[in-house]
Design an enzyme around this catalytic site. Structure first.
Site, PDB file in Angstrom:
ATOM      1  N   SER A  10      -1.117 -33.296  84.220  1.00 52.43           N
ATOM      2  CA  SER A  10      -1.652 -33.953  83.066  1.00 52.43           C
ATOM      3  C   SER A  10      -0.864 -34.997  82.669  1.00 52.43           C
ATOM      4  O   SER A  10      -1.426 -35.833  82.016  1.00 52.43           O
ATOM      5  CB  SER A  10      -1.793 -32.795  82.009  1.00 52.43           C
ATOM      6  OG  SER A  10      -0.736 -32.203  81.913  1.00 52.43           O
ATOM      7  N   ARG A  11       0.456 -35.001  82.706  1.00 54.39           N
ATOM      8  CA  ARG A  11       1.159 -35.870  81.944  1.00 54.39           C
ATOM      9  C   ARG A  11       2.672 -36.250  83.020  1.00 54.39           C
ATOM     10  O   ARG A  11       2.897 -35.520  84.101  1.00 54.39           O
ATOM     11  CB  ARG A  11       1.997 -35.028  80.679  1.00 54.39           C
ATOM     12  CG  ARG A  11       0.861 -34.935  79.708  1.00 54.39           C
ATOM     13  CD  ARG A  11       1.578 -34.601  78.533  1.00 54.39           C
ATOM     14  NE  ARG A  11       1.990 -32.908  78.475  1.00 54.39           N
ATOM     15  CZ  ARG A  11       3.009 -32.619  78.307  1.00 54.39           C
ATOM     16  NH1 ARG A  11       4.107 -33.394  77.857  1.00 54.39           N
ATOM     17  NH2 ARG A  11       3.292 -31.298  78.135  1.00 54.39           N
ATOM     18  N   ASN A  88       5.023 -29.159  90.529  1.00 53.86           N
ATOM     19  CA  ASN A  88       5.794 -30.032  89.625  1.00 53.86           C
ATOM     20  C   ASN A  88       5.863 -29.338  88.350  1.00 53.86           C
ATOM     21  O   ASN A  88       6.617 -29.945  87.404  1.00 53.86           O
ATOM     22  CB  ASN A  88       4.880 -31.262  89.590  1.00 53.86           C
ATOM     23  CG  ASN A  88       5.171 -32.226  88.360  1.00 53.86           C
ATOM     24  OD1 ASN A  88       6.242 -32.983  88.431  1.00 53.86           O
ATOM     25  ND2 ASN A  88       4.388 -32.212  87.410  1.00 53.86           N
ATOM     26  N   SER A 140      15.628 -31.003  90.519  1.00 55.53           N
ATOM     27  CA  SER A 140      15.988 -32.228  89.646  1.00 55.53           C
ATOM     28  C   SER A 140      17.425 -32.143  90.129  1.00 55.53           C
ATOM     29  O   SER A 140      18.170 -31.502  90.704  1.00 55.53           O
ATOM     30  CB  SER A 140      16.093 -31.363  88.169  1.00 55.53           C
ATOM     31  OG  SER A 140      16.916 -32.161  87.261  1.00 55.53           O
ATOM     32  N   TYR A 153      18.090 -24.101  83.558  1.00 59.74           N
ATOM     33  CA  TYR A 153      17.279 -25.184  84.098  1.00 59.74           C
ATOM     34  C   TYR A 153      17.880 -25.331  85.621  1.00 59.74           C
ATOM     35  O   TYR A 153      17.282 -25.552  86.406  1.00 59.74           O
ATOM     36  CB  TYR A 153      17.050 -26.212  83.282  1.00 59.74           C
ATOM     37  CG  TYR A 153      16.165 -27.680  83.724  1.00 59.74           C
ATOM     38  CD1 TYR A 153      14.747 -27.451  83.898  1.00 59.74           C
ATOM     39  CD2 TYR A 153      16.673 -28.471  84.467  1.00 59.74           C
ATOM     40  CE1 TYR A 153      13.861 -28.412  83.957  1.00 59.74           C
ATOM     41  CE2 TYR A 153      15.871 -29.546  84.808  1.00 59.74           C
ATOM     42  CZ  TYR A 153      14.755 -29.658  84.609  1.00 59.74           C
ATOM     43  OH  TYR A 153      13.859 -30.464  85.302  1.00 59.74           O
ATOM     44  N   ALA A 155      19.807 -23.220  87.265  1.00 64.86           N
ATOM     45  CA  ALA A 155      19.467 -22.180  88.149  1.00 64.86           C
ATOM     46  C   ALA A 155      18.238 -22.074  88.642  1.00 64.86           C
ATOM     47  O   ALA A 155      17.902 -21.768  90.074  1.00 64.86           O
ATOM     48  CB  ALA A 155      19.518 -20.836  87.152  1.00 64.86           C
ATOM     49  N   ALA A 156      17.061 -22.630  87.874  1.00 64.11           N
ATOM     50  CA  ALA A 156      15.792 -22.555  88.530  1.00 64.11           C
ATOM     51  C   ALA A 156      15.471 -23.614  89.519  1.00 64.11           C
ATOM     52  O   ALA A 156      15.071 -23.256  90.480  1.00 64.11           O
ATOM     53  CB  ALA A 156      14.700 -22.736  87.282  1.00 64.11           C
ATOM     54  N   LYS A 157      16.206 -24.827  89.213  1.00 57.76           N
ATOM     55  CA  LYS A 157      16.042 -26.164  90.100  1.00 57.76           C
ATOM     56  C   LYS A 157      16.993 -25.803  91.332  1.00 57.76           C
ATOM     57  O   LYS A 157      16.581 -26.171  92.536  1.00 57.76           O
ATOM     58  CB  LYS A 157      16.224 -27.371  89.487  1.00 57.76           C
ATOM     59  CG  LYS A 157      15.495 -27.730  88.266  1.00 57.76           C
ATOM     60  CD  LYS A 157      14.038 -27.683  88.685  1.00 57.76           C
ATOM     61  CE  LYS A 157      12.915 -28.335  87.679  1.00 57.76           C
ATOM     62  NZ  LYS A 157      11.744 -28.344  88.028  1.00 57.76           N
ATOM     63  N   ILE A 186      14.288 -39.633  84.071  1.00 62.59           N
ATOM     64  CA  ILE A 186      12.856 -40.258  84.154  1.00 62.59           C
ATOM     65  C   ILE A 186      12.150 -40.260  82.865  1.00 62.59           C
ATOM     66  O   ILE A 186      12.195 -39.209  82.022  1.00 62.59           O
ATOM     67  CB  ILE A 186      11.768 -39.564  85.220  1.00 62.59           C
ATOM     68  CG1 ILE A 186      12.694 -39.192  86.601  1.00 62.59           C
ATOM     69  CG2 ILE A 186      10.668 -40.342  85.414  1.00 62.59           C
ATOM     70  CD1 ILE A 186      13.220 -40.372  87.204  1.00 62.59           C
TER      71      ILE A 186
HETATM   72  P1  NAP Z   1       6.440 -33.341  81.254  1.00 62.79           P
HETATM   73  O1  NAP Z   1       5.980 -34.789  80.966  1.00 62.79           O
HETATM   74  O2  NAP Z   1       6.887 -32.622  80.123  1.00 62.79           O
HETATM   75  O3  NAP Z   1       5.033 -32.540  81.674  1.00 62.79           O
HETATM   76  C1  NAP Z   1       5.098 -31.214  82.111  1.00 62.79           C
HETATM   77  C2  NAP Z   1       3.550 -30.839  82.803  1.00 62.79           C
HETATM   78  O4  NAP Z   1       4.042 -29.386  83.135  1.00 62.79           O
HETATM   79  C3  NAP Z   1       2.520 -31.024  82.113  1.00 62.79           C
HETATM   80  O5  NAP Z   1       1.503 -31.475  82.832  1.00 62.79           O
HETATM   81  C4  NAP Z   1       2.497 -29.480  81.395  1.00 62.79           C
HETATM   82  O6  NAP Z   1       0.903 -29.286  81.267  1.00 62.79           O
HETATM   83  C5  NAP Z   1       2.946 -28.874  82.789  1.00 62.79           C
HETATM   84  N1  NAP Z   1       3.209 -27.378  82.466  1.00 62.79           N
HETATM   85  C6  NAP Z   1       4.301 -26.762  81.695  1.00 62.79           C
HETATM   86  N2  NAP Z   1       4.311 -25.696  81.719  1.00 62.79           N
HETATM   87  C7  NAP Z   1       3.209 -25.251  82.482  1.00 62.79           C
HETATM   88  C8  NAP Z   1       2.775 -24.003  82.617  1.00 62.79           C
HETATM   89  N3  NAP Z   1       3.356 -22.770  82.506  1.00 62.79           N
HETATM   90  N4  NAP Z   1       1.594 -23.909  83.556  1.00 62.79           N
HETATM   91  C9  NAP Z   1       0.941 -25.106  84.082  1.00 62.79           C
HETATM   92  N5  NAP Z   1       1.342 -26.413  83.473  1.00 62.79           N
HETATM   93  C10 NAP Z   1       2.483 -26.321  82.979  1.00 62.79           C
HETATM   94  O7  NAP Z   1       7.526 -33.309  82.349  1.00 62.79           O
HETATM   95  P2  NAP Z   1       7.871 -34.358  83.371  1.00 62.79           P
HETATM   96  O8  NAP Z   1       9.166 -35.131  83.017  1.00 62.79           O
HETATM   97  O9  NAP Z   1       6.706 -35.140  84.027  1.00 62.79           O
HETATM   98  O10 NAP Z   1       8.610 -33.444  84.593  1.00 62.79           O
HETATM   99  C11 NAP Z   1       7.657 -32.853  85.465  1.00 62.79           C
HETATM  100  C12 NAP Z   1       8.759 -31.888  86.627  1.00 62.79           C
HETATM  101  O11 NAP Z   1       9.781 -32.894  86.931  1.00 62.79           O
HETATM  102  C13 NAP Z   1       9.382 -30.988  86.010  1.00 62.79           C
HETATM  103  O12 NAP Z   1       9.419 -29.813  86.906  1.00 62.79           O
HETATM  104  C14 NAP Z   1      10.657 -31.323  85.589  1.00 62.79           C
HETATM  105  O13 NAP Z   1      11.610 -30.245  85.384  1.00 62.79           O
HETATM  106  C15 NAP Z   1      10.992 -32.306  86.655  1.00 62.79           C
HETATM  107  N6  NAP Z   1      11.975 -33.290  86.318  1.00 62.79           N
HETATM  108  C16 NAP Z   1      11.919 -34.087  85.513  1.00 62.79           C
HETATM  109  C17 NAP Z   1      12.821 -35.156  85.012  1.00 62.79           C
HETATM  110  C18 NAP Z   1      12.655 -36.231  83.897  1.00 62.79           C
HETATM  111  O14 NAP Z   1      13.650 -36.676  83.413  1.00 62.79           O
HETATM  112  N7  NAP Z   1      11.668 -36.165  83.243  1.00 62.79           N
HETATM  113  C19 NAP Z   1      13.942 -35.061  85.779  1.00 62.79           C
HETATM  114  C20 NAP Z   1      14.058 -34.315  86.887  1.00 62.79           C
HETATM  115  C21 NAP Z   1      13.118 -33.248  86.868  1.00 62.79           C
HETATM  116  P3  NAP Z   1       0.423 -29.523  79.641  1.00 62.79           P
HETATM  117  O15 NAP Z   1       0.115 -30.981  79.526  1.00 62.79           O
HETATM  118  O16 NAP Z   1      -0.892 -28.804  79.592  1.00 62.79           O
HETATM  119  O17 NAP Z   1       1.523 -29.138  78.599  1.00 62.79           O
END
Ligand code: NAP
Length: 242
Positions: A10-11, A88, A140, A153, A155-157, A186
């Site tokens: 979604s985001r 994701n 990550s 986090y 540990a999970a990743k 990001i």
């Molecule tokens: P974000 O903008 O916070 O978006 C999180 C997404 O995950 C949303 O679509 C949310 O849905 C969904 N979500 C959360 N909990 C959920 C659940 N229990 N069941 C189903 N959907 C769920 O995060 P992002 O930055 O795009 O991150 C995406 C992935 O990249 C994550 O795994 C994050 O750990 C990883 N990551 C991000 C970064 C960074 O710098 N941003 C860096 C490294 C890794 P809703 O919209 O309904 O809440």
């Protein structure tokens, strides 16, 4: 028909992945937890790019809800299968370990790591039967290097990266590849509260990455061009750590 399922579509990064996979011709299943409006916006972006999308909200950290949603989808699509899975969905809940409570530990493990197991196990069966599949896991930098304040986090990743390597070896003979990407910083809602001016000084490229820069690597790993790449982790971090 081969579908792509993007959890947390979604985001942020997941949204960009939905659009990238749609541009590559996949009908996209957009999973999310509760933000229906954001999911509708992703769907509109996919359609504006000429693609097809459907919404499939469920909590990836809940095994029963995951099974029920994916079973219902499969029942409604008897001739189709999920050929591309992007794990994701993720959350973070940072704290020094000495102050970390049980919920902060378990919720981050459930949403970031248990979800990988629940969703992948369910989707894998048809990939193996059809003898073609692509699994891309959103790890990550934190899971490679470890980051202070993120023991849960990291540990999970880190667990996700190890599981990626193990599963890749289990399913390689059936033309199912399993890889991970490891983004650094990001620009998304997840990083919106961070002190960006300070953090960019750590990044050799002196900027945060965009969701699209991550999505392009995911789309490559999901494509036929990556057919001999499996069990790997691609860092996408502007040179922060390799
Ligand atoms: P974000 O903008 O916070 O978006 C999180 C997404 O995950 C949303 O679509 C949310 O849905 C969904 N979500 C959360 N909990 C959920 C659940 N229990 N069941 C189903 N959907 C769920 O995060 P992002 O930055 O795009 O991150 C995406 C992935 O990249 C994550 O795994 C994050 O750990 C990883 N990551 C991000 C970064 C960074 O710098 N941003 C860096 C490294 C890794 P809703 O919209 O309904 O809440």
């Amino acid at each position: 028909m081969r579908y792509a399922l993007v959890t947390g579509g979604s985001r942020g990064i997941g949204r960009a992945v939905c659009v990238a996979l749609a541009k590559d011709g996949y009908p996209v299943i957009i999973n999310y937890l509760s933000n229906h409006q954001a999911a509708e916006e992703t769907k509109a972006l996919v359609e504006a790019a000429g693609g097809k999308a459907e919404l499939l909200p469920f909590d990836v950290s809940d095994r029963e809800k995951t099974d029920a949603a994916l079973d219902a989808w499969q029942d409604a699509h008897p001739d189709d299968y999920i050929a591309v899975l992007v794990n994701n969905a993720g959350i973070r809940n940072d704290n020094a370990m000495i102050f970390m409570d049980d919920d902060a530990w378990h919720n981050v493990l459930h949403t970031n790591l248990d979800s990988f197991f629940y969703v992948t196990r369910r989707v894998l069966k048809l990939m193996l039967t059809k003898r073609w599949g692509r699994i891309v896991n959103m790890a990550s930098l934190s899971g490679l290097k470890g980051l202070a304040g993120q023991a849960n986090y990291s540990a999970a990743k880190g667990g996700m990266i190890a599981a990626t390597k193990a599963l890749a070896q289990e399913v390689a003979q059936r033309k199912v590849t399993v890889n991970a990407v490891a983004p650094g910083f990001i620009e998304t809602d997840m990083t919106a509260e961070l002190p960006k001016d300070e953090l960019v000084k750590l990044v050799p490229m002196r900027r945060f990455g965009t969701p699209e820069e991550v999505a392009d690597a995911v789309a490559f790993l999901a494509s036929d061009k990556a057919s001999y790449i499996t069990g790997n982790v691609i860092s996408i971090n502007g040179g922060l750590y390799t």
